[in-house]
Design a protein around this motif. Structure first.
Motif, mmCIF file in Angstrom:
data_model
loop_
_atom_site.group_PDB
_atom_site.id
_atom_site.type_symbol
_atom_site.label_atom_id
_atom_site.label_comp_id
_atom_site.label_asym_id
_atom_site.label_seq_id
_atom_site.Cartn_x
_atom_site.Cartn_y
_atom_site.Cartn_z
ATOM 1 N N TYR A 298 0.839 -1.202 0.000
ATOM 2 C CA TYR A 298 0.000 0.000 0.000
ATOM 3 C C TYR A 298 0.875 1.254 0.000
ATOM 4 N N ARG A 299 1.900 1.257 0.837
ATOM 5 C CA ARG A 299 2.772 2.427 0.942
ATOM 6 C C ARG A 299 3.502 2.688 -0.374
ATOM 7 N N LEU A 300 3.878 1.612 -1.078
ATOM 8 C CA LEU A 300 4.585 1.775 -2.350
ATOM 9 C C LEU A 300 3.673 2.285 -3.460
ATOM 10 N N THR A 301 2.366 2.061 -3.329
ATOM 11 C CA THR A 301 1.427 2.482 -4.376
ATOM 12 C C THR A 301 0.605 3.710 -3.994
ATOM 13 N N HIS A 302 0.680 4.145 -2.746
ATOM 14 C CA HIS A 302 -0.062 5.316 -2.268
ATOM 15 C C HIS A 302 0.893 6.218 -1.488
ATOM 16 N N ARG A 303 1.167 7.335 -2.050
ATOM 17 C CA ARG A 303 2.065 8.277 -1.367
ATOM 18 C C ARG A 303 1.325 8.920 -0.195
ATOM 19 N N PRO A 304 2.019 9.122 0.917
ATOM 20 C CA PRO A 304 1.384 9.807 2.042
ATOM 21 C C PRO A 304 1.167 11.273 1.711
ATOM 22 N N PRO A 305 0.232 11.927 2.389
ATOM 23 C CA PRO A 305 0.045 13.364 2.141
ATOM 24 C C PRO A 305 1.327 14.120 2.492
ATOM 25 N N PRO A 306 1.573 15.223 1.829
ATOM 26 C CA PRO A 306 2.806 15.974 2.095
ATOM 27 C C PRO A 306 2.810 16.531 3.517
ATOM 28 N N LEU A 307 4.000 16.637 4.053
ATOM 29 C CA LEU A 307 4.158 17.262 5.364
ATOM 30 C C LEU A 307 3.891 18.760 5.230
ATOM 31 N N PRO A 308 3.442 19.388 6.304
ATOM 32 C CA PRO A 308 3.233 20.837 6.250
ATOM 33 C C PRO A 308 4.538 21.563 5.900
ATOM 34 N N GLU A 309 4.416 22.694 5.247
ATOM 35 C CA GLU A 309 5.589 23.482 4.848
ATOM 36 C C GLU A 309 6.420 23.914 6.054
#
Length: 167
Positions: free
Chosen positions: A53-64
């Motif tokens: 799952y992690r390899l096919t779904h990128r996590p949401p970006p970290l806050p700036e």
């Protein structure tokens, strides 16, 4: 998947540490070994699905607001966690099977041992399992500490990304 894995791993660590202690009552030690081996067996497919799952779904970006060094540290620690989450159950499996011991869940399901009794292989797998266990404990301590820092001190939304449906 994060919380299922976390609950299982955080249960397995104390069981693994306690079950190997000298002077522990044999029935308690046997129960902990049984628990640890069989939960580890159940964790293998969970970890593989989690990794896929992690390899096919990128996590949401970290806050700036998260500094670059923390982004790099988070990336490295996540890679280390995934590597250790694969190494731990596989080295445990090899240690048990090469040691000539049963894995009751797999035996009940009709899976063969896959590995013959090989004491040198069992010893090598045991050493790897023990080393990886302490590395996993260290990386988890850093991971949990960082998560708590984001939740309690920075309050920057990183903590809420870990909860289902909130990422």
């Amino acid at each position: 998947m994060h919380w299922i894995t976390a609950a299982a791993v955080l249960t397995m660590i104390p069981a693994g540490l306690v079950m190997t202690q000298e002077g522990l009552a044999r029935p308690v030690q046997d129960a902990l070994f049984l628990f640890h081996k069989n939960l580890g067996t159940l964790l293998i497919p969970v970890i593989l699905v989690r990794l896929a799952y992690r390899l096919t779904h990128r996590p949401p970006p970290l806050p700036e607001t998260v500094p670059a060094w923390q982004r790099r540290a988070a990336a490295v620690s996540h890679v280390m966690l995934y590597v250790l989450l694969v190494v731990m159950p596989l080295s445990g499996f090899v240690r048990v099977r090469a040691g000539g011991y049963p894995i009751e869940l797999l035996d009940r399901l009709g899976f063969g041992p896959w590995i013959g009794k090989t004491p040198k292989l069992a010893d090598a797998a045991q050493a790897l399992h023990a080393t990886a266990a302490f590395l996993l404990i260290a990386v988890l301590a850093i991971h949990i500490g960082a998560a708590l820092q984001h939740a309690l001190i920075r309050r920057d939304g990183v903590w809420s990304r870990m909860w289902p449906g909130r990422g």
